[in-house]
Scaffold this motif. Sequence first.
Motif, PDB file in Angstrom:
ATOM      1  N   ARG A 196       0.821  -1.212   0.000  1.00 55.40           N
ATOM      2  CA  ARG A 196       0.000   0.000   0.000  1.00 55.40           C
ATOM      3  C   ARG A 196       0.858   1.267   0.000  1.00 55.40           C
ATOM      4  NH1 ARG A 196      -3.179   2.043  -0.832  1.00 55.40           N
ATOM      5  NH2 ARG A 196      -4.801   2.556   0.674  1.00 55.40           N
ATOM      6  N   LEU A 197       2.007   1.217   0.678  1.00 53.76           N
ATOM      7  CA  LEU A 197       2.908   2.373   0.655  1.00 53.76           C
ATOM      8  C   LEU A 197       3.463   2.600  -0.746  1.00 53.76           C
ATOM      9  CD1 LEU A 197       4.898   1.817   3.980  1.00 53.76           C
ATOM     10  CD2 LEU A 197       3.386   3.748   3.483  1.00 53.76           C
ATOM     11  N   LEU A 198       3.837   1.512  -1.421  1.00 52.38           N
ATOM     12  CA  LEU A 198       4.313   1.659  -2.798  1.00 52.38           C
ATOM     13  C   LEU A 198       3.190   2.170  -3.714  1.00 52.38           C
ATOM     14  CD1 LEU A 198       6.457  -1.597  -3.204  1.00 52.38           C
ATOM     15  CD2 LEU A 198       7.296   0.741  -3.119  1.00 52.38           C
ATOM     16  N   HIS A 199       1.986   1.693  -3.467  1.00 49.79           N
ATOM     17  CA  HIS A 199       0.858   2.123  -4.306  1.00 49.79           C
ATOM     18  C   HIS A 199       0.562   3.607  -4.114  1.00 49.79           C
ATOM     19  CE1 HIS A 199      -3.447   2.729  -5.194  1.00 49.79           C
ATOM     20  NE2 HIS A 199      -3.244   1.843  -6.183  1.00 49.79           N
ATOM     21  N   TYR A 255      10.921 -10.526  -1.882  1.00 50.90           N
ATOM     22  CA  TYR A 255      12.168  -9.808  -1.610  1.00 50.90           C
ATOM     23  C   TYR A 255      12.189  -9.147  -0.233  1.00 50.90           C
ATOM     24  CZ  TYR A 255       9.268  -5.815  -3.021  1.00 50.90           C
ATOM     25  OH  TYR A 255       8.264  -4.889  -3.131  1.00 50.90           O
ATOM     26  N   ALA A 256      11.016  -8.809   0.321  1.00 52.18           N
ATOM     27  CA  ALA A 256      10.986  -8.037   1.570  1.00 52.18           C
ATOM     28  C   ALA A 256      10.839  -8.900   2.810  1.00 52.18           C
ATOM     29  CB  ALA A 256       9.838  -7.018   1.535  1.00 52.18           C
ATOM     30  N   ALA A 257      10.430 -10.177   2.662  1.00 49.38           N
ATOM     31  CA  ALA A 257      10.270 -11.027   3.849  1.00 49.38           C
ATOM     32  C   ALA A 257      11.578 -11.207   4.614  1.00 49.38           C
ATOM     33  CB  ALA A 257       9.689 -12.378   3.437  1.00 49.38           C
ATOM     34  N   PRO A 258      12.735 -11.486   3.965  1.00 49.17           N
ATOM     35  CA  PRO A 258      13.983 -11.554   4.741  1.00 49.17           C
ATOM     36  C   PRO A 258      14.407 -10.219   5.326  1.00 49.17           C
ATOM     37  CG  PRO A 258      14.398 -11.876   2.387  1.00 49.17           C
ATOM     38  CD  PRO A 258      12.937 -11.927   2.573  1.00 49.17           C
ATOM     39  N   LYS A 280      10.090   2.218   6.665  1.00 51.29           N
ATOM     40  CA  LYS A 280      10.785   3.402   6.160  1.00 51.29           C
ATOM     41  C   LYS A 280      12.030   3.017   5.363  1.00 51.29           C
ATOM     42  CE  LYS A 280       9.478   6.405  10.035  1.00 51.29           C
ATOM     43  NZ  LYS A 280      10.014   7.240  11.130  1.00 51.29           N
ATOM     44  N   VAL A 281      12.808   2.094   5.901  1.00 54.28           N
ATOM     45  CA  VAL A 281      14.037   1.678   5.214  1.00 54.28           C
ATOM     46  C   VAL A 281      13.699   0.968   3.907  1.00 54.28           C
ATOM     47  CG1 VAL A 281      16.110   0.263   5.403  1.00 54.28           C
ATOM     48  CG2 VAL A 281      15.306   1.529   7.390  1.00 54.28           C
ATOM     49  N   ALA A 282      12.721   0.069   3.932  1.00 56.90           N
ATOM     50  CA  ALA A 282      12.345  -0.661   2.715  1.00 56.90           C
ATOM     51  C   ALA A 282      11.826   0.292   1.645  1.00 56.90           C
ATOM     52  CB  ALA A 282      11.286  -1.711   3.052  1.00 56.90           C
ATOM     53  N   LEU A 283      11.005   1.250   2.041  1.00 53.50           N
ATOM     54  CA  LEU A 283      10.481   2.221   1.070  1.00 53.50           C
ATOM     55  C   LEU A 283      11.582   3.111   0.515  1.00 53.50           C
ATOM     56  CD1 LEU A 283       7.708   3.035  -0.103  1.00 53.50           C
ATOM     57  CD2 LEU A 283       7.592   4.804   1.661  1.00 53.50           C
ATOM     58  N   SER A 284      12.524   3.505   1.351  1.00 54.86           N
ATOM     59  CA  SER A 284      13.644   4.336   0.872  1.00 54.86           C
ATOM     60  C   SER A 284      14.553   3.556  -0.070  1.00 54.86           C
ATOM     61  CB  SER A 284      14.457   4.853   2.067  1.00 54.86           C
ATOM     62  OG  SER A 284      13.665   5.649   2.913  1.00 54.86           O
ATOM     63  N   LEU A 285      14.794   2.270   0.237  1.00 49.11           N
ATOM     64  CA  LEU A 285      15.626   1.449  -0.649  1.00 49.11           C
ATOM     65  C   LEU A 285      14.983   1.298  -2.021  1.00 49.11           C
ATOM     66  CD1 LEU A 285      16.714  -1.376   1.823  1.00 49.11           C
ATOM     67  CD2 LEU A 285      18.209   0.325   0.795  1.00 49.11           C
ATOM     68  N   LEU A 286      13.690   1.007  -2.054  1.00 45.98           N
ATOM     69  CA  LEU A 286      13.011   0.808  -3.338  1.00 45.98           C
ATOM     70  C   LEU A 286      12.908   2.110  -4.129  1.00 45.98           C
ATOM     71  CD1 LEU A 286      10.171  -1.584  -2.135  1.00 45.98           C
ATOM     72  CD2 LEU A 286      12.159  -2.198  -3.508  1.00 45.98           C
ATOM     73  N   SER A 287      12.659   3.210  -3.422  1.00 45.53           N
ATOM     74  CA  SER A 287      12.532   4.495  -4.141  1.00 45.53           C
ATOM     75  C   SER A 287      13.875   4.974  -4.672  1.00 45.53           C
ATOM     76  CB  SER A 287      11.941   5.552  -3.201  1.00 45.53           C
ATOM     77  OG  SER A 287      12.804   5.787  -2.096  1.00 45.53           O
ATOM     78  N   SER A 288      14.956   4.678  -3.955  1.00 44.29           N
ATOM     79  CA  SER A 288      16.278   5.123  -4.429  1.00 44.29           C
ATOM     80  C   SER A 288      16.715   4.361  -5.678  1.00 44.29           C
ATOM     81  CB  SER A 288      17.312   4.943  -3.322  1.00 44.29           C
ATOM     82  OG  SER A 288      17.463   3.571  -2.989  1.00 44.29           O
ATOM     83  N   GLN A 289      16.224   3.134  -5.860  1.00 36.79           N
ATOM     84  CA  GLN A 289      16.599   2.323  -7.029  1.00 36.79           C
ATOM     85  C   GLN A 289      15.422   2.168  -8.004  1.00 36.79           C
ATOM     86  OE1 GLN A 289      19.677   1.191  -7.483  1.00 36.79           O
ATOM     87  NE2 GLN A 289      20.421   1.932  -5.495  1.00 36.79           N
ATOM     88  N   GLU A 290      14.508   3.121  -7.992  1.00 39.02           N
ATOM     89  CA  GLU A 290      13.305   2.996  -8.821  1.00 39.02           C
ATOM     90  C   GLU A 290      13.629   2.947 -10.309  1.00 39.02           C
ATOM     91  OE1 GLU A 290       8.962   5.212  -9.438  1.00 39.02           O
ATOM     92  OE2 GLU A 290      10.437   5.969  -7.984  1.00 39.02           O
ATOM     93  N   GLN A 330      16.946   9.982   5.008  1.00 38.83           N
ATOM     94  CA  GLN A 330      15.543   9.921   4.605  1.00 38.83           C
ATOM     95  C   GLN A 330      14.682   9.227   5.661  1.00 38.83           C
ATOM     96  OE1 GLN A 330      15.369   8.012   0.786  1.00 38.83           O
ATOM     97  NE2 GLN A 330      16.240   9.771  -0.330  1.00 38.83           N
ATOM     98  N   VAL A 331      15.224   8.191   6.286  1.00 39.84           N
ATOM     99  CA  VAL A 331      14.477   7.466   7.318  1.00 39.84           C
ATOM    100  C   VAL A 331      14.218   8.365   8.521  1.00 39.84           C
ATOM    101  CG1 VAL A 331      14.635   5.553   8.959  1.00 39.84           C
ATOM    102  CG2 VAL A 331      15.282   5.192   6.577  1.00 39.84           C
TER     103      VAL A 331
END
Length: 631
Positions: free
Chosen positions: A398-401, A421-424, A456-466, A500-501
């Motif tokens: 939902r955050l990505l959406h 990818y995010a479960a670990p 926050k960390v997962a969202l920042s990682l995905l957005s930085s490599q979008e 960012q976090v």
Amino acid sequence: MPRDASPGDSPPATPPASPVSSAWQPFPEEDSDSPQFRRRAHTFSHPPSSAKRRITFQNGRSQSVRSPLLRQSCIETTSDGEGKKRTSTVCSSESLNAVGATLTPRRISWRRRIFLQVASPMNKSPSKMQHPDGHDGSELLPLSPLAPPLEEDPFVLVLQNEDGPDKTGERKNSEELQSLWRKAIHQQILLLRMEKENQKLEASRDELQSRKVKLDYDEVGTCQKDVINVWDKKLLNCRAKIRCDMEDIHSTLKEGVPKSRRGEIWQFLAVQHRVRHRLPNKQQPPDVSYKELLKQLTAQQHAILVDLGRTFPTHPYFSAHLGAGQLSLFNLLKAYSLLDKEVGYCQGISFVAGVLLLHMSEEQAFEMLKFLMYDLGFRKQYRPDMMSLQIQMYQLSRLLHDYHRDLYNHLEENEISPSLYAAPWFLTLFASQFPLGFVARVFDIIFLQGTEVIFKVALSLLSSQETSIMGCESFENIVDFLKTAIPDMTQPQMEKIITQVFEMDISKQLHAYEVEYHVLQDELQENVNPCDEGEPLEKLERANSHLKRQNMDLLEKLQVAHAKIQSLESSLETILTRENKMKTVIQSLEQEKITYQKTLEQIMKYLPAEALSDCELLLKEVNYNPNNKIK
């Protein structure tokens, strides 16, 4: 010239006769030409016979006058097949004549000479006695346990002590022995203390070496000296459990954390959280000590042993098979599996425990693991039903959406769900795939803000490599990029993500997404068509279990609210007590004011009329303007 000692005599042989004077006559018992008879050697138990001849000198001086016996040693060395050495000692006639004194010669046997070398004080240093002239350096002579207190020759001392022992010398010897004993005891105490200090130094060296091995990772960002000093001041309040300003802690944590004090800072942050948020009694862990848990057996032992080699296999502290790191990790995981029977052991917990062990001892790591699991609520995602992990995956989607719609659509087109990818990331708190320096900074923020840091960390990682993810067109390329390329970040990229976090706030969105997940789950269960008679019963049971979970969550929130109410009531009570104290102070001041007015009225009776008018004006000002300052 002296005669050589016969080879058949016992070593060292009795000194042969030398031409001292014409009056010197050899003893008949000692005649070397008569082999049938050999005189018994002189010892303390067998003194020489009194029938022996005495030496008479021409000057006719009394025999009672004694002088030191001077002797001159002449060493003759004879070598045999093995290279051994023999010494023979003779007395010089010149040395005896030079003395000019009449003395009674005492022939000393080789047994007595050995006894004197062992038992009497020697005027030689230990180094000289170990390597005397004429002896091989490898042959060690016996040493006396006492230090040599006297300067005289040992033969002269024996000759003097035979006729009359000196009592003052005995007293001196006893005093010297006492002083030597005192010195020996004092030195032994010093040696024991030095051994203890050496053991402490070795232990500290081992601890420093282990800490060096543990903290073998590159930090993300640099921590300035001013920030280190601020942390030192804050850590003083850790034991006192003094409540600190959270905004100040947030700003200081953003500046950086020293690697050597990171474990202490995590414990300080845990204390600050527990001061503000009291955990309900039903949710608190069992009160069992770490040492007691280690004495018990766990059913999860096989699973823990299998995962020991998989946890940080490249780190030097955990790489040794059943080394110090793996044993500490096994003890920690075993203790927690016995403490939390519902969760037991899950694979992701080993990485979390490993990160804690790198920064603190076993018992401290066990306490911090309990804090993460119970106080911060991470144990929900390790439950066997994995319900909390499913909710977290929905929240991340939902955050990505909402914030990165293009990236969300691209992942959905390639059928890549967050669980791939995010479960670990969530189960290991990013410790299984990312550098330790980055993981340590993530743990810093987790101890301050809780579970929302992972989102926050997962969202920042995905957005930085979008852009890079959007460039991958197939399912395999996207998954490979997410698992390998994202963890392989540069130092500036990791610092950017951490900043960012710190600036992100998504707590309200996460709570809304959790409620949304439960509503959708209920709607999905209601829309399912019944196929048989047993299905409505199962449906009701599921609804009942879901309502129970919601009820438990509401009870948790209610208990938190009750705790806040209790804290507010306690603060209100303190304010009321202060107000009562202020009222009593005001009443006492009013009584003092009344007494002062009465004294003034009494004084006014004795004042003249002019002074009375001034006093009346003063009293009016005091009565009607109490807040006015009068000089």
